[in-house]
Design an enzyme around this catalytic site. Structure first.
Site, PDB file in Angstrom:
ATOM      1  N   LYS A 117       1.004  -1.094   0.241  1.00  0.00           N
ATOM      2  CA  LYS A 117      -0.107  -0.096   0.015  1.00  0.00           C
ATOM      3  C   LYS A 117       0.966   1.169  -0.024  1.00  0.00           C
ATOM      4  O   LYS A 117       2.088   1.279   0.554  1.00  0.00           O
ATOM      5  CB  LYS A 117      -0.999   0.077   1.316  1.00  0.00           C
ATOM      6  CG  LYS A 117      -2.037   1.035   1.192  1.00  0.00           C
ATOM      7  CD  LYS A 117      -3.207   0.146   0.462  1.00  0.00           C
ATOM      8  CE  LYS A 117      -4.480   0.878   0.297  1.00  0.00           C
ATOM      9  NZ  LYS A 117      -5.550   0.091  -0.315  1.00  0.00           N
ATOM     10  N   ASP A 157      -6.520   4.339  -4.821  1.00  0.00           N
ATOM     11  CA  ASP A 157      -7.241   3.982  -3.490  1.00  0.00           C
ATOM     12  C   ASP A 157      -7.957   5.444  -3.213  1.00  0.00           C
ATOM     13  O   ASP A 157      -8.151   6.251  -4.084  1.00  0.00           O
ATOM     14  CB  ASP A 157      -6.317   3.819  -2.471  1.00  0.00           C
ATOM     15  CG  ASP A 157      -6.798   2.839  -1.271  1.00  0.00           C
ATOM     16  OD1 ASP A 157      -7.214   1.826  -1.308  1.00  0.00           O
ATOM     17  OD2 ASP A 157      -6.957   3.654  -0.294  1.00  0.00           O
TER      18      ASP A 157
HETATM   19  N1  GLU Z   1      -7.109   0.124  -3.344  1.00  0.00           N
HETATM   20  C1  GLU Z   1      -7.596  -1.081  -3.815  1.00  0.00           C
HETATM   21  C2  GLU Z   1      -7.832  -1.891  -2.655  1.00  0.00           C
HETATM   22  O1  GLU Z   1      -7.970  -1.557  -1.663  1.00  0.00           O
HETATM   23  C3  GLU Z   1      -7.206  -1.529  -4.875  1.00  0.00           C
HETATM   24  C4  GLU Z   1      -5.704  -2.147  -5.145  1.00  0.00           C
HETATM   25  C5  GLU Z   1      -5.213  -2.486  -6.514  1.00  0.00           C
HETATM   26  O2  GLU Z   1      -6.138  -2.484  -7.338  1.00  0.00           O
HETATM   27  O3  GLU Z   1      -3.917  -3.078  -6.567  1.00  0.00           O
HETATM   28  O4  GLU Z   1      -8.213  -3.075  -2.734  1.00  0.00           O
END
Ligand code: GLU
Length: 427
Positions: A117, A157
């Site tokens: 993240k 995100d």
């Molecule tokens: N931010 C999204 C999540 O919390 C997607 C992450 C992604 O697509 O890599 O799952």
């Protein structure tokens, strides 16, 4: 590794509640699994935590320095994968917690990825487009040594979108001298993104809730739903559920909200919100606060905003018999316990909101092959992944006579533990 040598362990120094909570869930469930304890500290620690300073020239000529993070939690199952958040509340501990949650999520839906993240401490609503672009390009440059299509693949995100991903994609591609589609997902379709990525998290929530209701011999048209959060996830979740006959009785965003017992027209509310930046005075609906939405009389409550919204204090008053976690980490462990004791069914984040990263995976695969799918294929394959994950979690919950979170975490943790064990330690 002990708690005293591992400074990232929540017990080693003052760490935020959210990072401690992510651990509490992990510990609680790991303890029920009869797994070899050897791998426990490895699974619960982030592999790498990068903090960067991003100096940006603002429109008025000043230079402002923004702090950014990229946390790579675990790569036993493949390259790191996870979103980038732009929000004033971003902190290192928050990003560590979200990276850990991402590891379990990716494993639960069997993506060949580890979890990561990222985040930048900023208020994207207060940045001009030019400032946001300069910040994004500098942040991408700063985390460049640890990202890449086989290494770590960012995505949108909270507070980031396809435009931000375009800048990340372009910055990375310029730096290496050729276009690299696989370096980020959530790109616009014109730049090699996947059709259906933007709505994917919401579609996955819809697939999961529909499947769950079927186990109770119910359909979406039988339920009245309240959705907290009207960003990308909240909006598409509400829209797709309403399209399939559910009655969306309440939605809120950060500072405003609307309630209509007979069902809100979500497409119009979305249009109104995009135009006005608020839901205040949306015609035909009453106003409702975030606090009142969480405890309103509905059949399904969907937190689709930030972490820690369902706290102990709120949990006692929740009337919905079913909670679907479209946000990451919306329920604190204490609230989770209270809700379980009160017989509330919780469909956990790592299952309910895995649709976004699943279509990110489809986008990555399409980009690597330069072969692009149509909307029907994306939707069908997503539905298959979500329904299979639900079936596995449901079967595990039945077999072990446990709640869905425990079932989902045990499946995910055992997959990551198995991969770690097979690879062994280097050196
Ligand atoms: N931010 C999204 C999540 O919390 C997607 C992450 C992604 O697509 O890599 O799952």
């Amino acid at each position: 590794m002990t708690e005293t040598t591992n400074l990232l362990h929540p017990k080693s120094e003052a760490h935020s509640q959210f990072w401690q909570n992510a651990h509490l869930y992990f510990e609680r469930i790991y303890n029920t699994m009869n797994l070899d304890p050897t791998w426990r500290p490895v699974l619960s620690s982030p592999k790498r935590v990068l903090t960067v300073s991003c100096p940006v020239r603002m429109d008025d000529g000043r230079i402002q320095v923004f702090t950014g993070y990229r946390v790579q939690h675990n790569s036993a199952r493949g390259p790191y994968k996870g979103g980038i958040r732009y929000d004033p509340s971003v902190s290192r501990d928050e990003v560590m917690a979200l990276a850990m949650i991402q590891t379990w999520k990716n494993a639960l839906v069997k993506l060949p990825y580890g979890g990561a993240k990222g985040g930048v401490v900023c208020d994207p609503r207060k940045l001009s487009l030019g400032e946001k672009e300069r910040l994004t390009r500098r942040f991408t440059y700063e985390i460049m040594p640890i990202i890449g299509p086989d290494q770590d693949i960012p995505a949108p995100d909270v507070g980031t979108d396809a435009q931000v991903m375009s800048w990340m994609f372009d910055t990375y591609s310029m730096m290496i001298g050729h276009q690299e589609l696989g370096v980020v997902t959530g790109k616009p379709v014109t730049l090699g993104g996947s059709v259906g990525r933007e709505e994917a998290t919401g579609r996955g929530v819809m697939n999961t809730l529909r499947k769950y209701l079927a186990t109770r011999n119910k359909a979406l048209s039988d339920v009245r739903i309240a959705v907290q959060g009207f960003g990308n996830v909240g909006y598409h979740t509400a829209r797709l559920l309403a399209q399939r006959g559910a009655t969306i009785i309440a939605v809120t965003e950060r500072a405003s909200g609307i309630f209509d017992e007979s069902g809100i027209d979500i497409e119009s509310a979305g249009q109104y919100y995009r135009q006005n930046g608020t839901l205040d005075e949306f015609p035909g609906a009453d106003a409702i606060s975030n606090e009142d939405l969480l405890v309103c009389d509905c059949d399904v409550l969907i937190p689709a905003a930030m972490e820690n919204t369902l706290t102990e204090e709120v949990a006692y008053h929740i009337k919905a018999p079913t909670v679907v976690e479209a946000a990451n980490g919306p329920t604190t462990p204490k609230a989770d316990e209270i809700l379980r004791d009160n017989g509330v069914t919780i469909i956990p984040d790592i299952l309910a909101n895995a649709g976004g990263v699943t279509v990110s995976y489809f986008e990555w695969v399409q980009g690597l092959q330069n072969f692009f799918w149509d909307a029907k294929r994306v939707q069908d394959e997503l539905q298959q992944v979500m329904e299979q994950a639900f079936d596995e979690v449901n079967a595990k919950a039945d077999a072990a006579d446990c709640d869905y979170r425990t079932a989902a975490y045990s499946i995910a943790i055992s997959r990551v533990a198995e991969a770690s064990k097979l690879k062994g330690l280097f050196p």
